[in-house]
Every structure is written in structure tokens, then in C-alpha cells.
Design a protein around this motif. Sequence first.
Motif, PDB file in Angstrom:
ATOM      1  N   ALA A 194      -1.123  -4.962   0.901  1.00  0.00           N
ATOM      2  CA  ALA A 194      -2.377  -4.744   0.164  1.00  0.00           C
ATOM      3  C   ALA A 194      -2.064  -4.798  -1.326  1.00  0.00           C
ATOM      4  O   ALA A 194      -0.930  -4.585  -1.737  1.00  0.00           O
ATOM      5  N   GLY A 195      -3.074  -5.057  -2.107  1.00  0.00           N
ATOM      6  CA  GLY A 195      -2.893  -5.078  -3.552  1.00  0.00           C
ATOM      7  C   GLY A 195      -2.392  -6.420  -4.043  1.00  0.00           C
ATOM      8  O   GLY A 195      -2.627  -7.447  -3.409  1.00  0.00           O
ATOM      9  N   PRO A 196      -1.667  -6.427  -5.164  1.00  0.00           N
ATOM     10  CA  PRO A 196      -1.167  -7.684  -5.726  1.00  0.00           C
ATOM     11  C   PRO A 196      -0.316  -8.430  -4.698  1.00  0.00           C
ATOM     12  O   PRO A 196       0.405  -7.826  -3.932  1.00  0.00           O
ATOM     13  N   ARG A 197      -0.434  -9.723  -4.680  1.00  0.00           N
ATOM     14  CA  ARG A 197       0.261 -10.532  -3.675  1.00  0.00           C
ATOM     15  C   ARG A 197       1.629 -11.027  -4.130  1.00  0.00           C
ATOM     16  O   ARG A 197       2.182 -11.933  -3.531  1.00  0.00           O
ATOM     17  N   GLU A 198       2.176 -10.469  -5.171  1.00  0.00           N
ATOM     18  CA  GLU A 198       3.495 -10.882  -5.632  1.00  0.00           C
ATOM     19  C   GLU A 198       4.556 -10.263  -4.748  1.00  0.00           C
ATOM     20  O   GLU A 198       4.624  -9.048  -4.590  1.00  0.00           O
ATOM     21  N   SER A 199       5.404 -11.101  -4.165  1.00  0.00           N
ATOM     22  CA  SER A 199       6.473 -10.600  -3.312  1.00  0.00           C
ATOM     23  C   SER A 199       7.691 -10.253  -4.170  1.00  0.00           C
ATOM     24  O   SER A 199       7.798 -10.684  -5.322  1.00  0.00           O
ATOM     25  N   ILE A 200       8.596  -9.474  -3.589  1.00  0.00           N
ATOM     26  CA  ILE A 200       9.816  -9.085  -4.290  1.00  0.00           C
ATOM     27  C   ILE A 200      10.997  -9.259  -3.344  1.00  0.00           C
ATOM     28  O   ILE A 200      10.845  -9.195  -2.126  1.00  0.00           O
ATOM     29  N   TRP A 201      12.171  -9.493  -3.907  1.00  0.00           N
ATOM     30  CA  TRP A 201      13.377  -9.548  -3.092  1.00  0.00           C
ATOM     31  C   TRP A 201      13.765  -8.137  -2.694  1.00  0.00           C
ATOM     32  O   TRP A 201      13.661  -7.208  -3.490  1.00  0.00           O
TER      33      TRP A 201
ATOM     34  N   MET B  50       0.836  -1.177   0.000  1.00  0.00           N
ATOM     35  CA  MET B  50       0.000   0.000   0.000  1.00  0.00           C
ATOM     36  C   MET B  50       0.878   1.236   0.000  1.00  0.00           C
ATOM     37  O   MET B  50       1.972   1.221   0.542  1.00  0.00           O
ATOM     38  N   ARG B  51       0.384   2.284  -0.582  1.00  0.00           N
ATOM     39  CA  ARG B  51       1.134   3.532  -0.687  1.00  0.00           C
ATOM     40  C   ARG B  51       1.130   4.290   0.640  1.00  0.00           C
ATOM     41  O   ARG B  51       0.183   4.216   1.411  1.00  0.00           O
ATOM     42  N   LEU B  52       2.214   5.048   0.830  1.00  0.00           N
ATOM     43  CA  LEU B  52       2.367   5.864   2.028  1.00  0.00           C
ATOM     44  C   LEU B  52       2.694   7.295   1.623  1.00  0.00           C
ATOM     45  O   LEU B  52       3.353   7.519   0.611  1.00  0.00           O
ATOM     46  N   ASN B  53       2.238   8.244   2.422  1.00  0.00           N
ATOM     47  CA  ASN B  53       2.532   9.657   2.186  1.00  0.00           C
ATOM     48  C   ASN B  53       3.434  10.159   3.301  1.00  0.00           C
ATOM     49  O   ASN B  53       3.080  10.064   4.473  1.00  0.00           O
ATOM     50  N   TYR B  54       4.587  10.679   2.916  1.00  0.00           N
ATOM     51  CA  TYR B  54       5.570  11.184   3.877  1.00  0.00           C
ATOM     52  C   TYR B  54       5.033  12.444   4.550  1.00  0.00           C
ATOM     53  O   TYR B  54       4.570  13.366   3.887  1.00  0.00           O
TER      54      TYR B  54
ATOM     55  N   GLU C 205      -5.808   3.521  -0.503  1.00  0.00           N
ATOM     56  CA  GLU C 205      -5.865   2.168  -1.065  1.00  0.00           C
ATOM     57  C   GLU C 205      -5.816   1.084   0.015  1.00  0.00           C
ATOM     58  O   GLU C 205      -6.111  -0.069  -0.241  1.00  0.00           O
ATOM     59  N   ALA C 206      -5.497   1.462   1.256  1.00  0.00           N
ATOM     60  CA  ALA C 206      -5.459   0.491   2.356  1.00  0.00           C
ATOM     61  C   ALA C 206      -6.855   0.040   2.754  1.00  0.00           C
ATOM     62  O   ALA C 206      -7.031  -1.025   3.326  1.00  0.00           O
ATOM     63  N   GLY C 207      -7.854   0.864   2.475  1.00  0.00           N
ATOM     64  CA  GLY C 207      -9.213   0.534   2.883  1.00  0.00           C
ATOM     65  C   GLY C 207      -9.426   0.816   4.368  1.00  0.00           C
ATOM     66  O   GLY C 207      -8.601   1.449   5.023  1.00  0.00           O
ATOM     67  N   VAL C 208     -10.535   0.341   4.900  1.00  0.00           N
ATOM     68  CA  VAL C 208     -10.875   0.630   6.290  1.00  0.00           C
ATOM     69  C   VAL C 208     -11.064  -0.644   7.112  1.00  0.00           C
ATOM     70  O   VAL C 208     -11.693  -0.624   8.163  1.00  0.00           O
ATOM     71  N   ASP C 209     -10.514  -1.740   6.637  1.00  0.00           N
ATOM     72  CA  ASP C 209     -10.633  -2.992   7.355  1.00  0.00           C
ATOM     73  C   ASP C 209      -9.279  -3.675   7.385  1.00  0.00           C
ATOM     74  O   ASP C 209      -8.698  -3.948   6.351  1.00  0.00           O
ATOM     75  N   GLY C 210      -8.766  -3.921   8.559  1.00  0.00           N
ATOM     76  CA  GLY C 210      -7.490  -4.611   8.688  1.00  0.00           C
ATOM     77  C   GLY C 210      -6.613  -3.971   9.734  1.00  0.00           C
ATOM     78  O   GLY C 210      -6.988  -2.975  10.361  1.00  0.00           O
ATOM     79  N   PRO C 211      -5.433  -4.528   9.934  1.00  0.00           N
ATOM     80  CA  PRO C 211      -4.541  -4.003  10.967  1.00  0.00           C
ATOM     81  C   PRO C 211      -3.961  -2.627  10.638  1.00  0.00           C
ATOM     82  O   PRO C 211      -3.616  -1.867  11.536  1.00  0.00           O
ATOM     83  N   VAL C 212      -3.846  -2.302   9.372  1.00  0.00           N
ATOM     84  CA  VAL C 212      -3.399  -0.972   8.927  1.00  0.00           C
ATOM     85  C   VAL C 212      -4.473  -0.449   7.992  1.00  0.00           C
ATOM     86  O   VAL C 212      -4.800  -1.087   6.996  1.00  0.00           O
ATOM     87  N   ILE C 213      -5.039   0.729   8.333  1.00  0.00           N
ATOM     88  CA  ILE C 213      -6.135   1.262   7.526  1.00  0.00           C
ATOM     89  C   ILE C 213      -5.829   2.674   7.048  1.00  0.00           C
ATOM     90  O   ILE C 213      -4.900   3.323   7.539  1.00  0.00           O
ATOM     91  N   GLU C 214      -6.631   3.127   6.105  1.00  0.00           N
ATOM     92  CA  GLU C 214      -6.519   4.480   5.562  1.00  0.00           C
ATOM     93  C   GLU C 214      -6.491   5.510   6.684  1.00  0.00           C
ATOM     94  O   GLU C 214      -7.299   5.463   7.607  1.00  0.00           O
ATOM     95  N   GLY C 215      -5.539   6.431   6.628  1.00  0.00           N
ATOM     96  CA  GLY C 215      -5.446   7.504   7.606  1.00  0.00           C
ATOM     97  C   GLY C 215      -4.568   7.202   8.804  1.00  0.00           C
ATOM     98  O   GLY C 215      -4.250   8.097   9.579  1.00  0.00           O
ATOM     99  N   ASP C 216      -4.161   5.940   8.990  1.00  0.00           N
ATOM    100  CA  ASP C 216      -3.240   5.618  10.080  1.00  0.00           C
ATOM    101  C   ASP C 216      -1.928   6.368   9.849  1.00  0.00           C
ATOM    102  O   ASP C 216      -1.507   6.577   8.707  1.00  0.00           O
TER     103      ASP C 216
END
Length: 117
Positions: free
Chosen positions: A91-98, A1-5, A38-49
Amino acid sequence: MRLNYLGPACLGINHPALEGYDLSRFRPSCYLVEVSAEAGVDGPVIEGDVLVVDEARAPGHADLVVAEVEGEQRLFRTHRIGGRMRLMPTAGPRESIWARQLDLRGVVVSQARRYGL
């Protein structure tokens, strides 16, 4: 999920999620990011946290980390495999990256949430 500094934790940033939150307890190497919609409002990390991120802390297994991917700061959960680290999207696509050490921006050490919207 995206974050804003938002800025360094030591600046006393004014944000609704930080009301009554003591930022002085964090090290000077900490900064703040806000979780995007894009985090939505359900889960351990939500929009606005608001997340407190320590850029001096070394990531371990199952940590929440901030990494720069495609020019954006994003939130991932780490998965250690031997001496390497895999980044699992929160959140989003479940493809992991190194993970490359150059891409890591810090480890989440605290989370603030605004209640009573």
C-alpha cells in the motif's frame, strides 16, 4: 502499510479477529501484528487484520514479509532477482526497495480477519 506489534503467538492474545483461531498450531518463532488503518478496507489485507509472522522462516519469491523501514514495521511482497530480494509495498507509494537481511522481521504464514463488524 504499517503494522502494530501485538506479541508472541504463544501468549494467547485477545483480539476480535482471533476469536476461534487456534494459535497453538504455530511454532514458537511466530508473533502477531495488526494491520493499521492505512491499509483501508478493500483488498487482500485490510485494516484490523491480524497476521501471524514467522521470524525463523526464510523468505521466498512473492511472500508477504514484515520489514523494518525507517523505524516502523511495514508489510511488503517479495520479488527475488537472482540471489537478491526486492521489497514491493502492499500500500502507499509504489517505489520498491532492495532488502537487507537485517531489515527482515519474518514471513507472514497466516491471516485472521474479523467478520461481522
